[in-house]
Write a protein that holds these residues in place. Structure first.
Motif, short mmCIF file in Angstrom:
data_model
loop_
_atom_site.label_atom_id
_atom_site.label_comp_id
_atom_site.label_asym_id
_atom_site.label_seq_id
_atom_site.Cartn_x
_atom_site.Cartn_y
_atom_site.Cartn_z
N PHE A 60 24.26 11.46 31.89
CA PHE A 60 24.89 11.89 30.65
C PHE A 60 26.18 12.71 30.82
O PHE A 60 26.96 12.85 29.90
N SER A 61 26.37 13.31 31.99
CA SER A 61 27.39 14.37 32.11
C SER A 61 28.80 13.84 31.86
O SER A 61 29.25 12.89 32.49
N ALA A 62 29.52 14.54 30.95
CA ALA A 62 30.89 14.14 30.63
C ALA A 62 31.89 14.93 31.47
O ALA A 62 33.08 14.60 31.51
N GLY A 63 31.43 16.01 32.09
CA GLY A 63 32.32 16.85 32.89
C GLY A 63 32.99 17.97 32.09
O GLY A 63 33.95 18.59 32.56
N THR A 64 32.47 18.23 30.91
CA THR A 64 33.08 19.28 30.07
C THR A 64 32.99 20.66 30.75
O THR A 64 33.97 21.41 30.78
N ARG A 65 31.82 20.95 31.29
CA ARG A 65 31.63 22.28 31.91
C ARG A 65 32.58 22.49 33.08
O ARG A 65 33.21 23.54 33.20
N GLY A 66 32.70 21.49 33.94
CA GLY A 66 33.56 21.64 35.11
C GLY A 66 35.03 21.76 34.71
O GLY A 66 35.76 22.60 35.26
N LYS A 217 21.30 24.33 37.52
CA LYS A 217 20.02 23.61 37.43
C LYS A 217 19.84 23.19 35.97
O LYS A 217 19.83 24.04 35.07
N LEU A 218 19.72 21.91 35.76
CA LEU A 218 19.53 21.39 34.40
C LEU A 218 18.09 20.97 34.19
O LEU A 218 17.51 20.29 35.03
N GLU A 219 17.52 21.37 33.07
CA GLU A 219 16.19 20.88 32.68
C GLU A 219 16.24 20.53 31.19
O GLU A 219 17.18 20.89 30.48
N GLY A 243 20.87 28.38 35.31
CA GLY A 243 19.98 27.43 34.66
C GLY A 243 20.46 27.11 33.26
O GLY A 243 20.97 27.99 32.55
N ASN A 244 20.36 25.84 32.89
CA ASN A 244 20.70 25.48 31.50
C ASN A 244 19.83 24.33 31.02
O ASN A 244 19.34 23.53 31.81
N LEU A 245 19.62 24.33 29.69
CA LEU A 245 18.85 23.25 29.07
C LEU A 245 19.82 22.26 28.45
O LEU A 245 20.83 22.67 27.86
N THR A 248 20.73 23.05 24.79
CA THR A 248 21.42 24.30 24.38
C THR A 248 22.52 24.70 25.37
O THR A 248 22.97 25.84 25.36
N ARG A 249 22.96 23.77 26.23
CA ARG A 249 23.84 24.18 27.33
C ARG A 249 25.20 24.68 26.89
O ARG A 249 25.88 25.37 27.64
N ARG A 250 25.61 24.35 25.67
CA ARG A 250 26.91 24.82 25.18
C ARG A 250 26.81 26.24 24.62
O ARG A 250 27.83 26.85 24.30
#
Ligand code: PAZ
Length: 295
Positions: A60-66, A217-219, A243-245, A248-250
């Motif tokens: 799923f990762s779009a790379g927004t966080r990085g 760490k993603l859960e 850690g992020n879910l 709610t990671r945003r």
């Protein structure tokens, strides 16, 4: 041979690997006595089904966080190696809405178009402190991650690793992979995905033992998050797990160290002001990294 060594022995280096290594070397040499250096990994890795790849497993990762974190590290004066998935979200460009892209372009002599100074000034200023490296597959990513970590260990051993990429835990080994496009004529497809060796282990203990290593760490299950983040920290003995879910990671993340675990959450007024959680994460990571550099 360890499992991770076996992995590298069986999976070839990505195309352009030597050029990437030379770029890493030059970048680290340029910045080591000028700026703190961070390696930011970003986006999801693919796992090909065929060597001539038509199909692959993705995440799923779009790379927004990085991408967002890279901007904030640059704002804190860091030189950043941005190791990201091809075509994922990128720093600065992510703010441009493709619908209004033409408004951000201006004509320059020779009939060429370039980004107008309003949009490009911050980008240009930071450019020399930003090295772009791309990956597509899991294997590309691991080769470049190892090269960047080893280069930093050698040239800038107090550098920061900020591992935000979503890296597959499963893959198809080379000798089990089809050469050509898998044909549907053979009926339903059954694929066995094998476990990827845990690369945080050699990363922390062999490739970059003196670096400041932050992993994510993603859960998806709230009940598992802290237990898994703490487990990862105890197992690999690095500096910090964030850690992020998925859901709610945003808005919130949890910082887990050997001593404590603390929640970092956007407040209502910050949400209203459209503050990004990455701004708060990077502020906190930079504080911890600065303390680490002092000792
Ligand atoms: O790329 P993105 O902004 O959509 O998501 C970021 C993230 C959830 C991939 C990152 O914060 C993260 O948790 N990375 C590590 C994932 C893992 O546990 O492997």
């Amino acid at each position: 041979m360890d499992e991770w060594e076996q992995y590298f022995a069986e999976n070839p280096a990505p195309r352009g690997y030597d050029v990437s290594c030379a770029q890493l070397e030059a970048f680290c040499q340029l910045h080591v006595n000028r700026n703190p250096i961070a390696l930011v990994t970003s986006g999801g890795t693919t796992v090909p089904f065929e060597r001539n790849t038509v199909r692959y497993v993705d995440n799923f990762s779009a790379g927004t966080r990085g991408a967002a974190s890279t901007e904030y590290f640059l704002a804190h004066g860091y030189a950043v190696i941005f190791l990201h998935r091809e075509k994922s979200v990128t720093p600065f460009l992510r703010h441009l809405d493709p619908r209004f892209l033409l408004d951000a372009l201006q004509e320059v002599p020779g009939g060429l178009l370039q980004l107008s100074s309003v949009h490009s000034s911050q980008r240009v200023k930071s450019e020399s402190r930003l090295l772009w490296l791309t990956f597509q597959t899991l294997s590309d990513y691991l080769w470049l991650l190892r090269a960047a970590t080893q280069c930093l260990q050698q040239r800038a051993p107090k550098a920061l690793l900020y591992l935000a990429a979503a890296v597959s835990d499963f893959y198809i080994p080379q000798d089990k992979m089809a050469e050509h496009k898998i044909q549907s004529g053979a009926g339903p497809l059954t694929v066995t995905l094998h476990l990827v060796p845990k690369m945080l282990s050699p990363l922390v203990s062999v490739w970059g033992p003196e670096l400041f290593v932050v992993s994510f760490k993603l859960e998806t299950d709230e009940k598992k998050l802290i237990e898994k983040a703490t487990g990862s920290l105890r197992k690999y003995k690095h500096d910090l797990v964030i850690g992020n879910l998925l859901q709610t990671r945003r808005e919130e993340v949890t910082f887990v160290t050997e001593k404590e675990s603390s929640l970092l959450r956007l407040m209502e007024h910050q949400k209203a002001e459209k503050t990004e959680i990455e701004k708060l994460i990077v502020e906190e990571v930079v504080t911890r990294h600065r303390n680490f550099i002092k000792y």
